[in-house]
Scaffold this active site. Structure first.
Site, short mmCIF file in Angstrom:
data_model
loop_
_atom_site.label_atom_id
_atom_site.label_comp_id
_atom_site.label_asym_id
_atom_site.label_seq_id
_atom_site.Cartn_x
_atom_site.Cartn_y
_atom_site.Cartn_z
N HIS A 12 39.89 -17.51 5.33
CA HIS A 12 40.15 -16.21 4.71
C HIS A 12 40.47 -15.17 5.80
O HIS A 12 41.40 -14.38 5.65
CB HIS A 12 38.91 -15.71 3.96
N LYS A 14 33.64 -19.42 -11.98
CA LYS A 14 32.85 -20.27 -11.07
C LYS A 14 31.45 -19.68 -10.94
O LYS A 14 31.28 -18.46 -10.99
CB LYS A 14 33.49 -20.28 -9.67
N ARG A 23 46.98 -23.56 1.19
CA ARG A 23 46.48 -24.55 2.13
C ARG A 23 47.28 -25.83 2.10
O ARG A 23 47.73 -26.33 3.10
CB ARG A 23 45.01 -24.87 1.84
N SER A 58 35.49 -22.51 0.98
CA SER A 58 34.11 -22.05 0.83
C SER A 58 33.24 -23.19 0.30
O SER A 58 32.08 -23.34 0.71
CB SER A 58 34.04 -20.86 -0.13
P1 ADP Z 1 39.72 -18.25 -5.47
O1 ADP Z 1 38.52 -18.57 -6.29
O2 ADP Z 1 40.53 -17.10 -6.02
O3 ADP Z 1 40.57 -19.42 -5.10
P2 ADP Z 1 38.83 -18.25 -2.72
O4 ADP Z 1 37.85 -17.32 -2.09
O5 ADP Z 1 38.48 -19.69 -2.76
O6 ADP Z 1 39.09 -17.64 -4.15
O7 ADP Z 1 40.24 -18.11 -2.02
C1 ADP Z 1 40.92 -16.88 -1.96
C2 ADP Z 1 42.29 -17.06 -1.35
O8 ADP Z 1 42.16 -17.50 -0.01
C3 ADP Z 1 43.15 -18.11 -2.04
O9 ADP Z 1 44.49 -17.67 -2.00
C4 ADP Z 1 42.98 -19.33 -1.17
O10 ADP Z 1 44.10 -20.19 -1.26
C5 ADP Z 1 42.91 -18.67 0.18
N1 ADP Z 1 42.21 -19.53 1.16
C6 ADP Z 1 40.98 -20.07 1.06
N2 ADP Z 1 40.69 -20.82 2.13
C7 ADP Z 1 41.78 -20.74 2.94
C8 ADP Z 1 42.13 -21.33 4.20
N3 ADP Z 1 41.31 -22.16 4.81
N4 ADP Z 1 43.34 -21.03 4.71
C9 ADP Z 1 44.19 -20.21 4.06
N5 ADP Z 1 43.94 -19.65 2.87
C10 ADP Z 1 42.75 -19.91 2.32
#
Ligand code: ADP
Length: 159
Positions: free
Chosen positions: A17, A41, A90, A129
């Site tokens: 992030h 979630k 990703r 996460s």
């Molecule tokens: P959501 O529940 O909306 O997917 P996340 O917190 O899991 O929320 O992810 C938020 C954003 O960050 C999404 O666009 C996700 O693809 C991106 N993201 C999460 N992990 C990574 C990573 N390792 N590299 C790049 N983008 C990421």
């Protein structure tokens, strides 16, 4: 002025992030990191905890602000006059879901909202996460994936 919103669950914030935030902050005038509070979630961290961790993680960026929102992202965006969403991609597995959301947001907003995708830096391509929480639950060191204060919070919460 170019303002964008980077929405997500951030449960908790990872270096993946933070990589997206850092790169967006270099590209746009203002980056608003939006934590969705009514996510389907079941989050490990409360909305307050997630905000606190994110705020600490972005404290060195002058043009990054952390907010929380409930309800539809596009309603928040309309109200605050923001028209661009940033999301991270990703792998191909993210693609289908992200495409669907981006296209429906565009449709529902009557073509006023666009989504910009940043492809993940290769060193964070595998990182999520959920994976961090899974490791932390078994006591594995996660300081390669998240800032130290997040690793500490995970320990307090899970062990
Ligand atoms: P959501 O529940 O909306 O997917 P996340 O917190 O899991 O929320 O992810 C938020 C954003 O960050 C999404 O666009 C996700 O693809 C991106 N993201 C999460 N992990 C990574 C990573 N390792 N590299 C790049 N983008 C990421």
């Amino acid at each position: 002025m170019s303002r964008v919103i980077y929405p997500g669950s951030f449960d908790p914030v990872t270096y993946g992030h933070l990589d997206v935030i850092k790169r967006s902050a270099a590209m746009f005038d203002e980056v608003i990191v939006g934590i969705l509070s009514n996510n389907a979630k079941n989050p490990l961290f409360s909305i307050g905890e997630r905000k606190e961790m994110l705020e600490m993680a972005v404290k060195d960026f002058d043009n990054v602000k952390v907010i929380t929102f409930e309800g539809l992202l596009i309603d928040y965006m309309k109200k605050h006059d923001i028209s661009v969403i940033v999301r991270g991609l990703r792998a191909v597995t993210d693609f289908e879901y992200e495409l669907q959301i981006a296209q429906s947001n565009r449709k529902v907003s009557r073509d006023t909202i666009d989504t910009v995708f940043l492809t993940t830096s290769i060193e964070y391509a595998y990182l999520s996460s959920s994976i961090v929480k899974e490791y932390a639950r078994y006591g594995t060191d996660v300081t390669d994936f998240v800032p130290d204060f997040v690793a500490k919070k995970l320990k307090e919460k899970l062990l």
